[in-house]
Design a protein around this motif. Sequence first.
Motif, PDB file in Angstrom:
ATOM      1  N   THR A 165      61.410  11.820  -0.549  1.00 37.33           N
ATOM      2  CA  THR A 165      60.822  12.987  -0.343  1.00 37.33           C
ATOM      3  C   THR A 165      59.619  12.037   1.159  1.00 37.33           C
ATOM      4  OG1 THR A 165      60.714  14.453  -1.941  1.00 37.33           O
ATOM      5  CG2 THR A 165      59.016  14.310  -0.355  1.00 37.33           C
ATOM      6  N   THR A 166      59.210  10.901   0.533  1.00 37.03           N
ATOM      7  CA  THR A 166      58.559   9.453   0.873  1.00 37.03           C
ATOM      8  C   THR A 166      59.321   8.993   2.022  1.00 37.03           C
ATOM      9  OG1 THR A 166      57.637   9.189  -1.087  1.00 37.03           O
ATOM     10  CG2 THR A 166      57.240   7.691   0.715  1.00 37.03           C
ATOM     11  N   ILE A 167      60.316   8.978   1.903  1.00 36.82           N
ATOM     12  CA  ILE A 167      61.399   8.246   2.472  1.00 36.82           C
ATOM     13  C   ILE A 167      61.301   9.221   4.499  1.00 36.82           C
ATOM     14  CG2 ILE A 167      63.723   7.202   3.486  1.00 36.82           C
ATOM     15  CD1 ILE A 167      62.988   5.916   1.065  1.00 36.82           C
ATOM     16  N   ARG A 171      56.600  20.640 -13.946  1.00 33.97           N
ATOM     17  CA  ARG A 171      56.905  19.645 -13.130  1.00 33.97           C
ATOM     18  C   ARG A 171      58.057  19.079 -13.355  1.00 33.97           C
ATOM     19  NH1 ARG A 171      51.364  19.228 -14.083  1.00 33.97           N
ATOM     20  NH2 ARG A 171      50.481  18.843 -12.055  1.00 33.97           N
ATOM     21  N   ARG A 172      58.814  20.110 -13.678  1.00 40.93           N
ATOM     22  CA  ARG A 172      61.103  19.502 -14.926  1.00 40.93           C
ATOM     23  C   ARG A 172      61.434  19.044 -13.656  1.00 40.93           C
ATOM     24  NH1 ARG A 172      63.689  25.131 -16.831  1.00 40.93           N
ATOM     25  NH2 ARG A 172      62.091  25.896 -16.012  1.00 40.93           N
ATOM     26  N   SER A 173      61.736  19.515 -12.456  1.00 40.46           N
ATOM     27  CA  SER A 173      62.294  18.901 -11.372  1.00 40.46           C
ATOM     28  C   SER A 173      61.834  17.464 -10.549  1.00 40.46           C
ATOM     29  CB  SER A 173      62.888  19.694 -10.154  1.00 40.46           C
ATOM     30  OG  SER A 173      62.433  20.294  -9.680  1.00 40.46           O
ATOM     31  N   MET A 174      60.872  17.528 -11.028  1.00 41.74           N
ATOM     32  CA  MET A 174      60.922  15.942 -10.797  1.00 41.74           C
ATOM     33  C   MET A 174      60.652  14.843 -11.266  1.00 41.74           C
ATOM     34  SD  MET A 174      56.235  15.280  -9.495  1.00 41.74           S
ATOM     35  CE  MET A 174      55.970  15.220 -11.137  1.00 41.74           C
ATOM     36  N   SER A 175      61.087  13.981 -10.028  1.00 41.69           N
ATOM     37  CA  SER A 175      61.339  12.774 -10.783  1.00 41.69           C
ATOM     38  C   SER A 175      60.978  11.228  -9.574  1.00 41.69           C
ATOM     39  CB  SER A 175      62.859  12.427 -10.663  1.00 41.69           C
ATOM     40  OG  SER A 175      63.185  12.125  -9.681  1.00 41.69           O
ATOM     41  N   LEU A 176      61.226  10.045 -10.194  1.00 39.45           N
ATOM     42  CA  LEU A 176      60.560   8.972  -9.135  1.00 39.45           C
ATOM     43  C   LEU A 176      61.730   8.336  -8.097  1.00 39.45           C
ATOM     44  CD1 LEU A 176      58.156   7.531  -9.330  1.00 39.45           C
ATOM     45  CD2 LEU A 176      58.893   5.971 -10.269  1.00 39.45           C
ATOM     46  N   ALA A 177      62.863   9.410  -8.328  1.00 40.47           N
ATOM     47  CA  ALA A 177      63.646   8.392  -7.480  1.00 40.47           C
ATOM     48  C   ALA A 177      63.684   9.475  -6.540  1.00 40.47           C
ATOM     49  CB  ALA A 177      65.087   8.480  -8.187  1.00 40.47           C
ATOM     50  N   GLY A 178      62.887  11.270  -6.979  1.00 43.07           N
ATOM     51  CA  GLY A 178      62.823  12.105  -6.260  1.00 43.07           C
ATOM     52  C   GLY A 178      62.103  12.094  -4.895  1.00 43.07           C
ATOM     53  N   LEU A 179      60.731  11.621  -5.645  1.00 42.07           N
ATOM     54  CA  LEU A 179      59.687  11.474  -4.701  1.00 42.07           C
ATOM     55  C   LEU A 179      59.531  10.208  -3.849  1.00 42.07           C
ATOM     56  CD1 LEU A 179      56.538  12.089  -7.693  1.00 42.07           C
ATOM     57  CD2 LEU A 179      57.072  13.338  -5.515  1.00 42.07           C
ATOM     58  N   GLU A 180      60.870   9.413  -4.613  1.00 47.68           N
ATOM     59  CA  GLU A 180      61.061   8.477  -3.086  1.00 47.68           C
ATOM     60  C   GLU A 180      61.510   8.993  -2.011  1.00 47.68           C
ATOM     61  OE1 GLU A 180      63.082   4.011  -3.237  1.00 47.68           O
ATOM     62  OE2 GLU A 180      62.460   4.299  -5.405  1.00 47.68           O
ATOM     63  N   LEU A 238      54.684   4.048  -2.732  1.00 48.90           N
ATOM     64  CA  LEU A 238      54.716   4.689  -2.898  1.00 48.90           C
ATOM     65  C   LEU A 238      54.162   5.370  -2.026  1.00 48.90           C
ATOM     66  CD1 LEU A 238      57.590   6.161  -4.759  1.00 48.90           C
ATOM     67  CD2 LEU A 238      58.161   4.807  -2.509  1.00 48.90           C
ATOM     68  N   ILE A 239      52.321   5.259  -2.591  1.00 45.67           N
ATOM     69  CA  ILE A 239      51.298   5.298  -2.987  1.00 45.67           C
ATOM     70  C   ILE A 239      50.256   5.089  -1.355  1.00 45.67           C
ATOM     71  CG2 ILE A 239      48.814   5.671  -3.395  1.00 45.67           C
ATOM     72  CD1 ILE A 239      49.992   6.216  -5.877  1.00 45.67           C
ATOM     73  N   ASP A 240      50.884   3.621  -1.564  1.00 47.42           N
ATOM     74  CA  ASP A 240      50.631   3.258  -0.112  1.00 47.42           C
ATOM     75  C   ASP A 240      51.606   3.265   1.610  1.00 47.42           C
ATOM     76  OD1 ASP A 240      48.908   0.405   1.639  1.00 47.42           O
ATOM     77  OD2 ASP A 240      51.247  -0.097   1.286  1.00 47.42           O
ATOM     78  N   VAL A 241      52.762   3.743   1.168  1.00 48.09           N
ATOM     79  CA  VAL A 241      53.074   3.988   2.137  1.00 48.09           C
ATOM     80  C   VAL A 241      52.921   5.204   2.494  1.00 48.09           C
ATOM     81  CG1 VAL A 241      55.087   5.476   2.909  1.00 48.09           C
ATOM     82  CG2 VAL A 241      55.613   2.750   1.635  1.00 48.09           C
ATOM     83  N   LEU A 270      61.587  -3.169   5.593  1.00 51.88           N
ATOM     84  CA  LEU A 270      60.885  -1.601   5.156  1.00 51.88           C
ATOM     85  C   LEU A 270      61.489  -1.476   3.414  1.00 51.88           C
ATOM     86  CD1 LEU A 270      60.410   0.825   7.667  1.00 51.88           C
ATOM     87  CD2 LEU A 270      58.887  -0.117   6.494  1.00 51.88           C
ATOM     88  N   ARG A 271      62.634  -1.709   3.405  1.00 50.55           N
ATOM     89  CA  ARG A 271      63.472  -0.946   2.115  1.00 50.55           C
ATOM     90  C   ARG A 271      62.370  -2.531   1.300  1.00 50.55           C
ATOM     91  NH1 ARG A 271      68.074  -3.040   1.473  1.00 50.55           N
ATOM     92  NH2 ARG A 271      68.442  -2.942   3.981  1.00 50.55           N
ATOM     93  N   ARG A 272      62.242  -4.044   1.541  1.00 48.75           N
ATOM     94  CA  ARG A 272      61.575  -4.557  -0.118  1.00 48.75           C
ATOM     95  C   ARG A 272      60.398  -4.560   0.368  1.00 48.75           C
ATOM     96  NH1 ARG A 272      62.522  -9.036   3.559  1.00 48.75           N
ATOM     97  NH2 ARG A 272      64.561  -8.807   4.255  1.00 48.75           N
ATOM     98  N   MET A 273      59.434  -3.167   1.355  1.00 45.42           N
ATOM     99  CA  MET A 273      58.203  -3.129   1.264  1.00 45.42           C
ATOM    100  C   MET A 273      58.104  -2.243   0.248  1.00 45.42           C
ATOM    101  SD  MET A 273      56.842  -3.147   5.430  1.00 45.42           S
ATOM    102  CE  MET A 273      56.107  -4.636   5.647  1.00 45.42           C
ATOM    103  N   ILE A 274      59.286  -1.089   0.705  1.00 42.69           N
ATOM    104  CA  ILE A 274      59.016   0.268  -0.429  1.00 42.69           C
ATOM    105  C   ILE A 274      59.212  -0.081  -1.822  1.00 42.69           C
ATOM    106  CG2 ILE A 274      59.972   2.512  -0.535  1.00 42.69           C
ATOM    107  CD1 ILE A 274      59.339   2.670   2.892  1.00 42.69           C
ATOM    108  N   LYS A 275      60.400  -0.314  -1.656  1.00 40.93           N
ATOM    109  CA  LYS A 275      60.994  -0.165  -3.390  1.00 40.93           C
ATOM    110  C   LYS A 275      60.455  -1.820  -3.398  1.00 40.93           C
ATOM    111  CE  LYS A 275      64.826   2.059  -1.922  1.00 40.93           C
ATOM    112  NZ  LYS A 275      65.915   2.587  -1.966  1.00 40.93           N
ATOM    113  N   ARG A 276      60.751  -1.675  -5.033  1.00 39.70           N
ATOM    114  CA  ARG A 276      60.266  -2.613  -5.995  1.00 39.70           C
ATOM    115  C   ARG A 276      61.316  -2.194  -7.470  1.00 39.70           C
ATOM    116  NH1 ARG A 276      55.100  -4.496  -3.882  1.00 39.70           N
ATOM    117  NH2 ARG A 276      55.329  -4.094  -1.777  1.00 39.70           N
TER     118      ARG A 276
END
Length: 165
Positions: free
Chosen positions: A57-59, A46-55, A113-116, A97-103
């Motif tokens: 991907t989710t979007i 999981r070297r290249s994984m980050s929370l921003a990258g997962l965000e 992100l899990i909820d989305v 939607l941005r307010r729902m996703i970004k905290r």
Amino acid sequence: MNTPKHHVSSRQRQRLVLWALAMLSWIASVLFAGRKVTPRQLFRRRRSMSLAGLERTTIQLLIIRAVEVARLRMPNFRRRRPPVRRHYIRSLLGSRLRRMIKRKDVPARIAALIDVLRRLDHYAALLGARMKRRLTRLFPIAPAPMPAAPLCGALAAAPAYADTS
């Protein structure tokens, strides 16, 4: 009518959603449950994984699903360069939607992100309705330039010489 070609099949999308859910739950367990992580798990897999990258991907998964739900046609950019600006994705999501996703705090961000990802169809329906209305502020409907109307009026009087006698 031709049906639009899907860029990602439903199985591939489902696999990506499950992978993103697994990665988000792994990050949450490492950060907040005190789970021990070996260096092999952390650096090799999981070297290249980050929370921003997962965000991101989710979007992207949300946008793909919204296009399918709204039955929009994906543009064909083969002939010319795509007219996508840097802020297009942000504008497409909209403030709601941005307010729902970004905290601001990390646990709430992971939970959002899990909820989305769990309720992807619900969020895709919201985004699909927004996509159908188009981005009218970014791309306003402006009238095409037309040639000027000819001026129809009386001809100018011929110049007269002044009588200086």
